[in-house]
Design a protein around this motif. Structure first.
Motif, PDB file in Angstrom:
ATOM      1  N   ILE A 188      30.959  39.671  38.285  1.00 43.15           N
ATOM      2  CA  ILE A 188      31.391  39.511  36.777  1.00 43.15           C
ATOM      3  C   ILE A 188      30.536  40.546  35.885  1.00 43.15           C
ATOM      4  O   ILE A 188      31.261  41.040  34.896  1.00 43.15           O
ATOM      5  N   PHE A 196      38.857  28.979  37.689  1.00 47.92           N
ATOM      6  CA  PHE A 196      37.494  28.973  37.313  1.00 47.92           C
ATOM      7  C   PHE A 196      36.598  28.543  38.447  1.00 47.92           C
ATOM      8  O   PHE A 196      35.713  27.988  38.235  1.00 47.92           O
ATOM      9  N   ASN A 237      39.229  34.702  35.521  1.00 49.28           N
ATOM     10  CA  ASN A 237      39.011  33.285  35.880  1.00 49.28           C
ATOM     11  C   ASN A 237      39.851  32.145  35.869  1.00 49.28           C
ATOM     12  O   ASN A 237      39.946  31.320  36.682  1.00 49.28           O
ATOM     13  N   ILE A 288      32.770  33.534  31.650  1.00 46.71           N
ATOM     14  CA  ILE A 288      33.780  32.415  31.646  1.00 46.71           C
ATOM     15  C   ILE A 288      34.919  32.586  31.165  1.00 46.71           C
ATOM     16  O   ILE A 288      36.051  32.507  31.617  1.00 46.71           O
ATOM     17  N   GLN A 342      32.916  32.289  40.456  1.00 46.19           N
ATOM     18  CA  GLN A 342      31.995  32.745  39.478  1.00 46.19           C
ATOM     19  C   GLN A 342      31.005  33.577  40.091  1.00 46.19           C
ATOM     20  O   GLN A 342      29.818  32.995  39.938  1.00 46.19           O
TER      21      GLN A 342
END
Length: 417
Positions: free
Chosen positions: A303, A295, A290, A167, A298
């Motif tokens: 990723i 954010f 992100n 993240i 995801q």
């Protein structure tokens, strides 16, 4: 909290007193200055170099504004050298100095001076190493913290560390922040007010809205093939905005020059040639990517792919996206040409690895999907599948190595299994 960055220190030690300018490049806030003024300086002192034989200059500070004048800076360095023993110059953010290439070339003629410089933009540094330093520039590329570096100071178990790294990425300063809000706000502010602003001002970009949207498109499309033509169509159809292929290509280059993104070329493995269209783009730091998307997006597979790509670069590999061409049959039985993709072709000297990245392989269909391209590669270089697990490496019946992400990231020799 100090992170040991031993691989970079080792590279600098190997280059010490080699008669070349050690050019330390990388994205802003990735730890270049700390590497230079803390880690390298401490090593020099522990090696017996006295304090007065280490010359430190930080050109982005107001206290050294006068040293941005090339002649003033050169004379300052000369005046600091009072005997014939070896001196070590640590010069930070050299791009703040006009005509810095001339200054550095002049410093090369001082036989008892070993020069280390940092910069944040490859247009000022990497490209000029060849043209301006006549082969006497030696680049050390620094990246945000690898997962292994991040994990070495993380207060928690692997799973928590992995989730946080996916993240918030690996910019070193974030280690000091405790709350999620702090980290998110810091990354958003950095992207908008440091990285993007820097690109816009340095390249005198007028179309600020367009490049902001371009960044969002690239952030949403990590791991997906794209090109300026596709992006221009998105602007036209979704935004009713005109954004030419050439301008898009130039702006992507500016983002790459600032080390915000990296381009992965597509390589025809059987034909042994590069394919010009549809490159893939990855972000140097996932936290910044992100943050740019608030954010929201995801996607674990993409990723993971970005993290593996960055890790391979950190380990010194040249990394391409592989394409394997095969012939098959369509629904009507006609012979058709198909292209299968290999996530990464990693080259280093005589070594080559073909690497697939998969979130999981819990079905026969998924296994065939990941392995089909590897099975059609007509050479004997090692073929590796990295899955999101903590499993140790093993070989399947095809001879491919299957390993968990934890093993890959925490064992720097994992590809040698």
């Amino acid at each position: 909290m100090e992170v040991k960055r031993d691989s970079y220190l080792k590279q600098l030690i190997e280059r010490k007193d080699n008669g070349m300018i050690k050019v330390i490049t990388g994205i802003r806030r990735c730890g270049k200055s700390f590497l230079l003024f803390t880690i390298l300086k401490r090593h020099l002192q522990e090696s017996g170099i006295s304090e007065d034989h280490i010359i430190e200059i930080t050109l982005d500070g107001i206290e050294n504004e006068e040293l941005r004048n090339p002649k003033v800076c050169f004379q300052f360095i000369k005046d600091a050298m009072r005997d014939d023993s070896n001196y070590y110059l640590l010069l930070d953010e050299v791009q703040f100095m006009p005509r810095f290439e001339e200054v550095l070339n002049s410093l090369l003629r001082i036989r008892n001076l070993d020069v280390y410089v940092t910069g944040s933009n490859s247009k000022f540094l990497s490209s000029d190493i060849i043209t301006e330093f006549r082969g006497r520039g030696d680049e050390v590329r620094v990246y945000p913290l690898s997962f292994a570096e991040f994990y070495s100071v993380y207060d928690g178990d692997y799973d928590d560390a992995w989730n946080e790294y996916m993240i918030y990425g690996g910019l070193p300063q974030l280690i000091e922040f405790k709350s999620e809000r702090q980290k998110e706000n810091h990354l958003k502010n950095l992207f908008e007010n440091v990285y993007l602003k820097d690109v816009i001002e340095r390249n005198k970009i007028q179309s600020m809205d367009e490049i902001g949207i371009l960044v969002n498109i690239l952030a949403s499309a990590i791991g997906a093939p794209t090109n300026p033509t596709k992006i221009a169509k998105i602007f036209s159809s979704e935004r009713q905005m005109s954004y030419t292929n050439k301008t898009i290509s130039n702006h992507i280059d500016h983002l790459s020059d600032a080390f915000l993104i990296s381009k992965a070329n597509r390589y025809d493995i059987k034909g042994r040639k590069y394919i010009g269209a549809n490159l893939k783009y990855y972000f140097t730091d996932l936290g910044l990517r992100n943050a740019r998307l608030n954010f929201r997006q995801q996607e674990s597979t993409h990723i993971m792919e970005n993290i593996v790509y960055n890790e391979l670069l950190i380990r010194g590999f040249n990394v391409d996206v592989g394409v394997v061409e095969i012939f098959g049959r369509d629904k009507e039985g006609k012979r058709v040409r198909k292209q299968l993709e290999v996530d990464f072709v990693a080259n280093q000297g005589s070594k080559r690895y073909y690497i697939q990245v998969s979130l999981e392989m819990n079905s026969e269909e998924k296994q065939n999907q990941e392995m089909n391209s590897l099975r059609n590669i007509p050479d004997s270089f090692k073929k590796i599948i990295i899955v999101n697990s903590k499993s140790k490496p093993w070989r399947n019946e095809d001879g491919f190595v299957v390993m968990g992400m934890k093993e890959f990231l925490l064992n720097e020799d994992s590809l040698e299994f």
